[in-house]
Design a protein around this motif. Structure first.
Motif, PDB file in Angstrom:
ATOM      1  N   ARG A 198       0.832  -1.212   0.000  1.00 56.70           N
ATOM      2  CA  ARG A 198       0.000   0.000   0.000  1.00 56.70           C
ATOM      3  C   ARG A 198       0.862   1.255   0.000  1.00 56.70           C
ATOM      4  O   ARG A 198       0.574   2.221  -0.731  1.00 56.70           O
ATOM      5  CB  ARG A 198      -0.923  -0.007   1.221  1.00 56.70           C
ATOM      6  N   GLN A 199       1.927   1.255   0.789  1.00 63.30           N
ATOM      7  CA  GLN A 199       2.819   2.416   0.823  1.00 63.30           C
ATOM      8  C   GLN A 199       3.451   2.659  -0.549  1.00 63.30           C
ATOM      9  O   GLN A 199       3.594   3.801  -0.989  1.00 63.30           O
ATOM     10  CB  GLN A 199       3.903   2.191   1.872  1.00 63.30           C
ATOM     11  N   GLY A 200       3.832   1.581  -1.220  1.00 62.82           N
ATOM     12  CA  GLY A 200       4.398   1.723  -2.558  1.00 62.82           C
ATOM     13  C   GLY A 200       3.400   2.284  -3.553  1.00 62.82           C
ATOM     14  O   GLY A 200       3.731   3.148  -4.373  1.00 62.82           O
ATOM     15  N   LEU A 201       2.160   1.812  -3.482  1.00 65.05           N
ATOM     16  CA  LEU A 201       1.112   2.321  -4.378  1.00 65.05           C
ATOM     17  C   LEU A 201       0.863   3.804  -4.135  1.00 65.05           C
ATOM     18  O   LEU A 201       0.707   4.586  -5.085  1.00 65.05           O
ATOM     19  CB  LEU A 201      -0.183   1.527  -4.158  1.00 65.05           C
ATOM     20  N   GLU A 202       0.836   4.201  -2.871  1.00 62.87           N
ATOM     21  CA  GLU A 202       0.599   5.610  -2.546  1.00 62.87           C
ATOM     22  C   GLU A 202       1.757   6.484  -3.024  1.00 62.87           C
ATOM     23  O   GLU A 202       1.538   7.593  -3.533  1.00 62.87           O
ATOM     24  CB  GLU A 202       0.392   5.764  -1.038  1.00 62.87           C
ATOM     25  N   ALA A 203       2.980   5.994  -2.887  1.00 64.81           N
ATOM     26  CA  ALA A 203       4.141   6.768  -3.333  1.00 64.81           C
ATOM     27  C   ALA A 203       4.121   6.951  -4.853  1.00 64.81           C
ATOM     28  O   ALA A 203       4.441   8.024  -5.368  1.00 64.81           O
ATOM     29  CB  ALA A 203       5.426   6.071  -2.894  1.00 64.81           C
ATOM     30  N   MET A 204       3.723   5.900  -5.578  1.00 65.04           N
ATOM     31  CA  MET A 204       3.656   6.000  -7.041  1.00 65.04           C
ATOM     32  C   MET A 204       2.507   6.902  -7.477  1.00 65.04           C
ATOM     33  O   MET A 204       2.630   7.642  -8.465  1.00 65.04           O
ATOM     34  CB  MET A 204       3.500   4.613  -7.660  1.00 65.04           C
ATOM     35  N   GLU A 205       1.421   6.872  -6.757  1.00 62.92           N
ATOM     36  CA  GLU A 205       0.303   7.763  -7.082  1.00 62.92           C
ATOM     37  C   GLU A 205       0.719   9.216  -6.909  1.00 62.92           C
ATOM     38  O   GLU A 205       0.321  10.094  -7.681  1.00 62.92           O
ATOM     39  CB  GLU A 205      -0.895   7.445  -6.182  1.00 62.92           C
ATOM     40  N   ASP A 206       1.545   9.474  -5.913  1.00 62.63           N
ATOM     41  CA  ASP A 206       2.059  10.834  -5.704  1.00 62.63           C
ATOM     42  C   ASP A 206       2.900  11.273  -6.896  1.00 62.63           C
ATOM     43  O   ASP A 206       2.808  12.424  -7.347  1.00 62.63           O
ATOM     44  CB  ASP A 206       2.888  10.874  -4.417  1.00 62.63           C
ATOM     45  N   ILE A 207       3.714  10.365  -7.429  1.00 59.84           N
ATOM     46  CA  ILE A 207       4.534  10.693  -8.602  1.00 59.84           C
ATOM     47  C   ILE A 207       3.658  11.040  -9.795  1.00 59.84           C
ATOM     48  O   ILE A 207       3.970  11.955 -10.583  1.00 59.84           O
ATOM     49  CB  ILE A 207       5.463   9.500  -8.936  1.00 59.84           C
ATOM     50  N   LEU A 208       2.533  10.329  -9.946  1.00 65.10           N
ATOM     51  CA  LEU A 208       1.669  10.532 -11.111  1.00 65.10           C
ATOM     52  C   LEU A 208       0.754  11.748 -10.980  1.00 65.10           C
ATOM     53  O   LEU A 208       0.096  12.138 -11.954  1.00 65.10           O
ATOM     54  CB  LEU A 208       0.806   9.279 -11.343  1.00 65.10           C
ATOM     55  N   THR A 209       0.684  12.329  -9.817  1.00 66.90           N
ATOM     56  CA  THR A 209      -0.229  13.465  -9.626  1.00 66.90           C
ATOM     57  C   THR A 209       0.485  14.780  -9.316  1.00 66.90           C
ATOM     58  O   THR A 209      -0.130  15.844  -9.388  1.00 66.90           O
ATOM     59  CB  THR A 209      -1.219  13.163  -8.485  1.00 66.90           C
ATOM     60  N   ARG A 210       1.773  14.722  -9.000  1.00 71.21           N
ATOM     61  CA  ARG A 210       2.452  15.968  -8.653  1.00 71.21           C
ATOM     62  C   ARG A 210       2.843  16.739  -9.909  1.00 71.21           C
ATOM     63  O   ARG A 210       2.972  16.175 -11.000  1.00 71.21           O
ATOM     64  CB  ARG A 210       3.676  15.694  -7.787  1.00 71.21           C
ATOM     65  N   ALA A 211       3.052  18.013  -9.754  1.00 72.41           N
ATOM     66  CA  ALA A 211       3.287  18.889 -10.898  1.00 72.41           C
ATOM     67  C   ALA A 211       4.711  18.780 -11.432  1.00 72.41           C
ATOM     68  O   ALA A 211       4.929  18.822 -12.644  1.00 72.41           O
ATOM     69  CB  ALA A 211       2.996  20.342 -10.514  1.00 72.41           C
ATOM     70  N   GLU A 212       5.691  18.602 -10.563  1.00 70.20           N
ATOM     71  CA  GLU A 212       7.078  18.610 -11.023  1.00 70.20           C
ATOM     72  C   GLU A 212       7.428  17.298 -11.714  1.00 70.20           C
ATOM     73  O   GLU A 212       6.893  16.236 -11.406  1.00 70.20           O
ATOM     74  CB  GLU A 212       8.040  18.866  -9.866  1.00 70.20           C
ATOM     75  N   VAL A 213       8.352  17.397 -12.654  1.00 72.79           N
ATOM     76  CA  VAL A 213       8.792  16.226 -13.410  1.00 72.79           C
ATOM     77  C   VAL A 213       9.676  15.352 -12.530  1.00 72.79           C
ATOM     78  O   VAL A 213      10.495  15.843 -11.759  1.00 72.79           O
ATOM     79  CB  VAL A 213       9.566  16.658 -14.674  1.00 72.79           C
ATOM     80  N   LEU A 214       9.528  14.048 -12.657  1.00 73.36           N
ATOM     81  CA  LEU A 214      10.288  13.106 -11.835  1.00 73.36           C
ATOM     82  C   LEU A 214      11.777  13.190 -12.146  1.00 73.36           C
ATOM     83  O   LEU A 214      12.191  13.179 -13.311  1.00 73.36           O
ATOM     84  CB  LEU A 214       9.789  11.679 -12.103  1.00 73.36           C
ATOM     85  N   ASP A 215      12.586  13.252 -11.100  1.00 74.38           N
ATOM     86  CA  ASP A 215      14.034  13.161 -11.239  1.00 74.38           C
ATOM     87  C   ASP A 215      14.391  11.672 -11.261  1.00 74.38           C
ATOM     88  O   ASP A 215      14.159  10.957 -10.276  1.00 74.38           O
ATOM     89  CB  ASP A 215      14.714  13.843 -10.050  1.00 74.38           C
ATOM     90  N   PRO A 216      14.960  11.163 -12.358  1.00 78.37           N
ATOM     91  CA  PRO A 216      15.261   9.727 -12.449  1.00 78.37           C
ATOM     92  C   PRO A 216      16.116   9.210 -11.297  1.00 78.37           C
ATOM     93  O   PRO A 216      16.020   8.040 -10.924  1.00 78.37           O
ATOM     94  CB  PRO A 216      16.001   9.612 -13.785  1.00 78.37           C
ATOM     95  N   ALA A 217      16.952  10.073 -10.739  1.00 76.36           N
ATOM     96  CA  ALA A 217      17.820   9.646  -9.642  1.00 76.36           C
ATOM     97  C   ALA A 217      17.005   9.182  -8.438  1.00 76.36           C
ATOM     98  O   ALA A 217      17.496   8.404  -7.605  1.00 76.36           O
ATOM     99  CB  ALA A 217      18.756  10.786  -9.249  1.00 76.36           C
ATOM    100  N   GLU A 218      15.762   9.645  -8.346  1.00 80.16           N
ATOM    101  CA  GLU A 218      14.913   9.259  -7.217  1.00 80.16           C
ATOM    102  C   GLU A 218      14.524   7.787  -7.256  1.00 80.16           C
ATOM    103  O   GLU A 218      14.201   7.195  -6.218  1.00 80.16           O
ATOM    104  CB  GLU A 218      13.620  10.098  -7.209  1.00 80.16           C
ATOM    105  N   VAL A 219      14.525   7.188  -8.441  1.00 79.63           N
ATOM    106  CA  VAL A 219      13.930   5.853  -8.564  1.00 79.63           C
ATOM    107  C   VAL A 219      14.886   4.809  -9.134  1.00 79.63           C
ATOM    108  O   VAL A 219      14.464   3.703  -9.464  1.00 79.63           O
ATOM    109  CB  VAL A 219      12.647   5.913  -9.427  1.00 79.63           C
TER     110      VAL A 219
END
Length: 335
Positions: free
Chosen positions: A298-319
């Protein structure tokens, strides 16, 4: 947003439709075509074109087990998806038909499902079935009716019903729930068959957002957890979910083949077997462990949902080490 899920099961051996029985010298199993389609095709349609070209050249069939005396005959179905479109490809021997999916929910199973809506097909498909006396042009060409030997060619309703129950509110969690549904038969756990691995993929149409894939890496999704993975440059490899390599001593490379059966289980697989045994033999401890694992999921799903809804572009280094860390955490709880 596109959603794609997969259950890998050996149940596909039971497909009930007309067989293409000509033996080809270099037949190719379904997974090999799938991998090459993903490698060589930049879009879903390009991947489809790669797969049907391989089908024409190499046919289909092969050995799913480490048994040198067996060679299985089977017909393959593919659900091919990119950010913008999806295709269902179904086959019988070298002949095939495909439907482009533009809306709704679709699934594939061990029965043919394509009917009269065909958007691409083998150039000799209709001439071939006419020559066999399976179709006379007096009715609409129906792929599943023509190639099915029985009347249950549309019987793969369990997965479709599970998907349709979700209505328009389809989420990664909803897809995971579908793959865990044992009552419907989507999830198989018996002495004869076992769902060997499961995947859920989220494919945003907006290219500024990453595609996110959830892998179990272990069998039986009802007892496994889905861990997120994102393709980025320099992604950290995860040896603990890689089967051991035997090099030139691999029985698959020796002639005659498959005279031995090496232990190909990876570290996570072995740990998962221990957890399965705990669930079966000590229900209290097993259920407690499962609750912990599902909370991690569940924590992983919530973290990924945050990535898909936030305005800033994902920094690849994060993942880069996302999946590595998830597997490592899962193993720590198993131990």
């Amino acid at each position: 947003m596109g959603w794609w899920c997969l259950e890998r099961t050996l149940q596909g051996q039971g497909m009930k439709y007309r067989r293409w029985s000509t033996l080809l010298p270099h037949i190719m199993i379904q997974e090999a075509k799938l991998r090459l389609g993903l490698e060589r095709g930049a879009t879903a349609k390009e991947a489809l074109d790669v797969i049907v070209a391989l089908l024409e050249e190499h046919g289909q069939g092969g050995n799913y087990y480490e048994d040198g005396s067996s060679c299985h005959t089977f017909q393959s179905a593919f659900l091919i998806v990119d950010r913008n479109e999806a295709w269902i490809l179904e086959t019988s021997g070298k002949y095939w038909a495909a439907e482009k999916i533009t809306e709704g929910v679709k699934c594939i199973c061990n029965q043919l499902s394509l009917t009269t809506k065909i958007d691409a097909e083998h150039p000799e498909l209709r001439d071939y079935v006419k020559s066999q006396g399976w179709w006379n042009e007096e009715s609409d060409f129906n792929f599943s009716e023509v190639f099915s030997l029985t009347d249950d060619h549309l019987a793969c309703s369990s997965g479709r019903e599970s998907l349709e129950k979700q209505g328009g509110d389809v989420s990664a969690q909803a897809m995971i729930d579908v793959l865990r549904d044992k009552d419907s038969g989507v999830c198989v756990d018996s002495e004869s068959f076992l769902t060997t691995a499961s995947i859920v993929s989220v494919l945003p149409q907006d290219p500024s957002f990453p595609c996110i894939h959830y892998f179990t890496g272990t069998p039986d999704p009802s007892r496994s957890i889905f861990k997120p993975f994102i393709f980025v440059d320099d992604v950290k490899l995860v040896p603990k979910v890689q089967s051991p390599s035997f090099g030139n001593d691999d029985p698959a490379k020796k002639i005659p083949r498959f005279q031995e059966k090496p232990d190909r289980r990876h570290e996570l697989y072995k740990a998962h077997e221990w957890a399965r045994s705990l669930l079966e033999n000590d229900q209290d401890k097993g259920q407690k462990l499962m609750r912990i694992m599902l909370d991690l999921e569940r924590q992983g799903l919530e973290a990924m949902e945050d990535i898909l809804t936030r305005a800033e572009v994902l920094d690849p280094a994060e993942v880069v080490d996302l999946f590595y860390d998830c597997v490592d955490t899962e193993l720590k709880f198993f131990k």
